[in-house]
Structures are given as structure tokens and as C-alpha cells.
Design an enzyme around this catalytic site. Structure first.
Site, PDB file in Angstrom:
ATOM      1  CB  SER A 211      -0.891  -0.025   1.247  1.00 25.61           C
ATOM      2  OG  SER A 211      -1.965   0.868   1.106  1.00 25.61           O
ATOM      3  CD  GLU A 282      -8.098  -6.409  -4.457  1.00 28.74           C
ATOM      4  OE1 GLU A 282      -9.171  -6.986  -4.675  1.00 28.74           O
ATOM      5  OE2 GLU A 282      -7.183  -6.890  -3.792  1.00 28.74           O
ATOM      6  CB  CYS A 352      -3.391   8.975  28.586  1.00 31.58           C
ATOM      7  SG  CYS A 352      -4.900   9.791  29.103  1.00 31.58           S
TER       8      CYS A 352
HETATM    9  C1  LIG Z   1      -5.591  -3.139   1.637  1.00 28.42           C
HETATM   10  C2  LIG Z   1      -5.864  -3.872   0.398  1.00 28.42           C
HETATM   11  C3  LIG Z   1      -6.236  -3.190  -0.754  1.00 28.42           C
HETATM   12  C4  LIG Z   1      -6.311  -1.694  -0.838  1.00 28.42           C
HETATM   13  O1  LIG Z   1      -5.075  -1.091  -0.649  1.00 28.42           O
HETATM   14  P1  LIG Z   1      -4.914   0.486  -0.895  1.00 28.42           P
HETATM   15  O2  LIG Z   1      -3.497   0.738  -0.576  1.00 28.42           O
HETATM   16  O3  LIG Z   1      -5.854   1.175   0.028  1.00 28.42           O
HETATM   17  O4  LIG Z   1      -5.246   0.749  -2.321  1.00 28.42           O
HETATM   18  C5  LIG Z   1      -6.542  -3.933  -1.876  1.00 28.42           C
HETATM   19  N1  LIG Z   1      -6.466  -5.283  -1.860  1.00 28.42           N
HETATM   20  C6  LIG Z   1      -6.109  -5.971  -0.761  1.00 28.42           C
HETATM   21  C7  LIG Z   1      -6.075  -7.447  -0.819  1.00 28.42           C
HETATM   22  C8  LIG Z   1      -5.783  -5.300   0.394  1.00 28.42           C
HETATM   23  O5  LIG Z   1      -5.423  -5.988   1.472  1.00 28.42           O
END
Ligand SMILES: *Cc1c(COP(=O)(O)O)cnc(C)c1O
Length: 423
Positions: A211, A282, A352
Site C-alpha cells: 500500500s 482494487e 494519554c
Molecule cells: C488493503 C488492500 C487493498 C487496498 O489497498 P490500498 O493501498 O488502500 O489501495 C486492496 N487489496 C487488498 C487485498 C488489500 O489488502
């Protein structure tokens, strides 16, 4: 980072900065804070829709919004309306998405430890795809899937690519808890085994390398591994996952979703992927991050010998990313967005912990003080979705703004909400 006014490019698409305020979706941020209180998450619906549409047109049908980046019923419906499928990774995410009215036929189920109940939930609903992660899951599927309870699946593989990003959000390398390794032969064994499960139709492979990735090289490398690996299979889909980065602070820049997709198409072509294989992705962050702004009220400004602490009414409970990943953000004064920012403060929360820091070195106008409204842009991803009730702090309100109007999509938690689990 500098004392210059904040960059307009960090704001949602419809934001307008003027001498004495900021409007998003035609609504003054100051008025939203007055109406709904702070901390407050404000999302620009136009930005959300534009990013969804960009993804829907750049990839093939079946491209999904990764809901873990920001999920509520309104967001799931919006992504669905704009042509995206919705990715979920747990029963809880699946439940919210189905409750929102998104048909199961547009939902993709992930998860690296799917419980029997979660698989049953996905099968009963009839999800579009389930992404298989491990051999134990395959054995569960063998018991649960049948001609009467069929399943369309993808298999998650690890291409052995080290994405250039934070270690905690890197998932494509060999040493990972996710998926089946291509190089060890596990991925091939998984495919062979899945083909023996009656009622299960395997459509292709899925990989997610990490990511907040700014360079397309890692994705291209992943594509070339996946294309070579599936050359002799009769698959009709290939998903390169999410992970496209976004700019959080001045000086950062990321490819657009469209540029990312076209680079993936080039890579697919160069790798010899059959042209009838649907190219899917995705994205999560790239859809929602820039659409969101968090507004806080400053309660305290405290100068110690070395620095000044500016304390807001939220913190690590609504944005844990600085603590988790050392992520950087910028800040602006809601009433003075065009002013130079000579005041250097450490912007901290009310929790905290000394580690409860939102911005280590924030730049703000000289006039910003206790009572001011301070906001952080680019907080639409992994803020609310990772929010906690640490210190029994209620989670903030979330509003969507559009065409001069605001609508509350998640109300602020109350103390009664916090007490509801007490037995
Ligand atoms: C977290 C995740 C995403 C999305 O990642 P982004 O960095 O928010 O685009 C897509 N596919 C899978 C399998 C993920 O774990």
C-alpha cells in the site's frame, strides 16, 4: 514542508480556498464544524465519485473498491453506483456492505483467516468472487462448496516483489502471511487442488503487493510474474490488487488511477497476457484519501523549552497512521487557508500517550491559537476505518458534502454507544 500557505492540490476536487475560509462541495468547513461539532470527517462526494468512475473506466468490469480504507453504507453504495465492486475482508465488512443494499453479486470476499461462519456468510449471500488465501481454507471450501452451493474464486498469490513502501504495508514479498508463493510451487499446488473442488470455479489469480506505493515498477514486475505464471491456464481474470499511493504532503506526487491502469495494460501487453483476460484492480486509498478532510478544535497551546504543543480534540483515535507508520500530514487553519504559516508546532491529540502525535512539525498561521479550527487534508483513507475508542473517546461524525449541502452518513458516537457492551 515550509511556511508557505498550504498547497491547494492536497484538497478535495471541489475545494475552494478563500481569504477567510474553505468551502468543500460548496459548504464552508467552519459551518460544518459549527453544525456537527469536532472532530469531524468531511468527504467531498464529487471527489469520491470521480475516483470511482476513473477506476471503473480504466480497468475492466469487476474492478473493486477496497472497503477497508473507508467503509460505511453510504460509501459502499456510492462505489456500487459508480460501477465498482466492493472488496471486503471480514464478516463485519460483508455485513455492512450487504445491509447498505449492494448486491452480493458485486462483492468480493478476501481474508487470510476466514472463519467457517464468514465463508458460510459469503456462500449464502452468493458473492461475486472469493479470494482463496491458504491450504486450510481450501479444505474448508471442499466441505462447504458444492453444485448446490457454488463458488466463483480467485487465488491469492505472492509474486515475490518487494514494493517500495513501509514494511508494515508491504505484502508481495516471499516472507508474508498472505497468499500462496509462486516461486515455492505452493501457488501452483493450490490451483491444482482448487480444480478438484466440485462447484468451485477458479477465474484467475490475484496479487496485492502493498500500500501507499508511488512507483509503478513494482506493479509492473508483479504483472510480469502473474502473466508468466498463468500463461498455460484458461483463466479469464487477473487482479493486481490495490496499493496505489497518494500525496499527503507537499513534494509528494503519485500516478493517477488512469496512469496506473494504462501502465498495467502496457505491462500486460509486454508480458504476453492474453487480451481476453479481464484486467482488474482494487484501489482503496486512491479512491478515498484525498476526498476527506478532518476538522479539529484547538483546545490548548503549550510552549515548553524546545517547542510548542498544539493540542486538538482528537488524535490517534481518529488517525492512527502517524503512530503506526510515521506518516506525514499537513495542517491548515480553517479560517485562514491562504495565510503564510510561520508558526511551527507539534500537533498532538488528547490521548494519554506521548506518542499521540498527528503532525510532528506542523506549520500554521501566526494567529492560530486555542479556540481555532485546525484541519488536516488527505485523511479520507485509513482514518475513520482504523478509528478506535481509546480513552473511551466517541468516534467522530462523518458527513458527505455535495452541491452546497451536507448529509450526515455516520453520526457521532455517544457515551451510551460506548456503554452498550457492558453486561
Ligand atoms: C488493503 C488492500 C487493498 C487496498 O489497498 P490500498 O493501498 O488502500 O489501495 C486492496 N487489496 C487488498 C487485498 C488489500 O489488502
Amino acid at each position: 514542508m515550509s511556511t508557505e500557505p498550504i498547497l491547494a492540490s492536497l484538497f478535495p476536487d471541489t475545494a475552494a480556498l478563500h481569504e477567510r475560509g474553505v468551502t468543500v462541495g460548496g459548504v464552508e468547513l467552519r459551518e460544518l464544524a459549527a453544525t456537527y461539532g469536532t472532530p469531524l470527517f468531511v468527504y467531498d462526494e464529487a471527489t469520491l465519485r470521480a475516483r470511482c468512475r476513473e477506476a471503473a473506466s480504466a480497468f475492466d468490469d469487476g474492478v473493486a473498491f477496497a472497503s477497508k480504507s473507508f467503509l460505511c453504507g453510504a460509501m459502499a453504495r456510492l462505489a456500487y453506483e459508480e460501477g465498482l465492486c466492493v472488496d471486503v475482508a471480514t464478516g463485519g465488512e460483508l455485513d455492512i456492505v450487504l445491509r447498505s443494499g449492494v448486491p452480493a453479486s458485486r462483492v468480493i470476499m478476501h481474508g487470510n483467516n476466514k472463519s467457517h461462519e464468514e465463508i458460510a456468510q459469503a456462500l449464502a449471500a452468493g458473492v461475486h468472487r472469493l479470494v482463496v488465501d491458504n491450504f486450510d481454507e481450501i479444505e474448508q471450501l471442499r466441505d462447504m462448496v458444492s453444485a448446490e452451493m457454488p463458488l466463483n474464486a480467485l487465488v491469492r498469490v505472492t509474486p515475490g516483489v518487494e514494493a517500495h513502501t513501509h514494511e508494515y504495508v508491504r505484502t508481495g514479498q516471499e516472507d508474508t502471511k498472505f497468499g500462496f508463493s509462486v516461486s515455492s510451487g505452493d501457488a501452483r499446488r493450490a490451483i491444482t487442488t482448487l480444480r478438484t473442488v466440485p462447484g468451485l470455479r477458479l477465474h484467475g489469480v490475484h496479487a496485492h503487493i502493498g500500500s501507499q506505493i508511488f512507483e509503478v515498477d513494482g506493479f509492473r514486475e508483479s504483472m510480469s510474474v502473474l502473466a508468466a505464471f498463468t500463461r498455460d491456464d484458461d483463466f479469464d481474470e487477473l487482479c493486481i490488487g490495490g496499493g496505489l499511493g497518494v500525496a499527503y504532503v507537499a513534494g509528494e506526487s503519485a500516478p493517477s488511477i488512469k496512469e496506473w491502469a494504462s501502465s498495467m495494460r502496457d505491462a500486460a501487453h509486454e508480458s504476453g497476457l492474453r487480451t481476453d483476460v479481464r484486467l482488474l484492480a482494487e484501489p482503496g486509498r486512491a479512491i478515498v484519501a484525498q476526498a476527506g478532510v478532518t476538522i479539529y478544535s484547538v483546545g490548548v497551546v503549550k510552549s515548553v523549552t524546545q517547542r510548542t504543543y498544539m493540542v486538538v480534540d482528537g488524535g490517534m483515535s481518529d488517525n492512527p497512521r502517524p503512530v503506526l507508520y510515521g506518516s506525514g500530514y499537513e495542517a491548515f487553519d480553517v479560517d485562514r487557508p491562504l495565510a503564510p504559516r510561520p508558526q511551527v508546532v507539534r500537533l498532538v491529540g488528547k490521548h494519554c500517550e506521548s506518542g499521540d502525535v498527528l503532525i510532528d512539525e506542523a506549520f500554521l498561521p501566526a494567529e492560530t491559537r486555542a479556540g481555532s479550527l485546525v484541519a488536516t487534508p488527505v485523511t479520507g483513507a485509513y482514518g475513520y476505518s482504523m478509528a478506535s475508542n481509546y480513552n473511551r473517546v466517541p468516534r467522530p461524525t462523518v458527513v458527505f458534502v455535495h452541491d452546497g449541502r451536507a448529509r450526515e452518513v455516520l453520526r457521532r458516537e455517544t457515551f451510551d454507544d460506548l456503554a452498550r457492551l457492558e453486561v
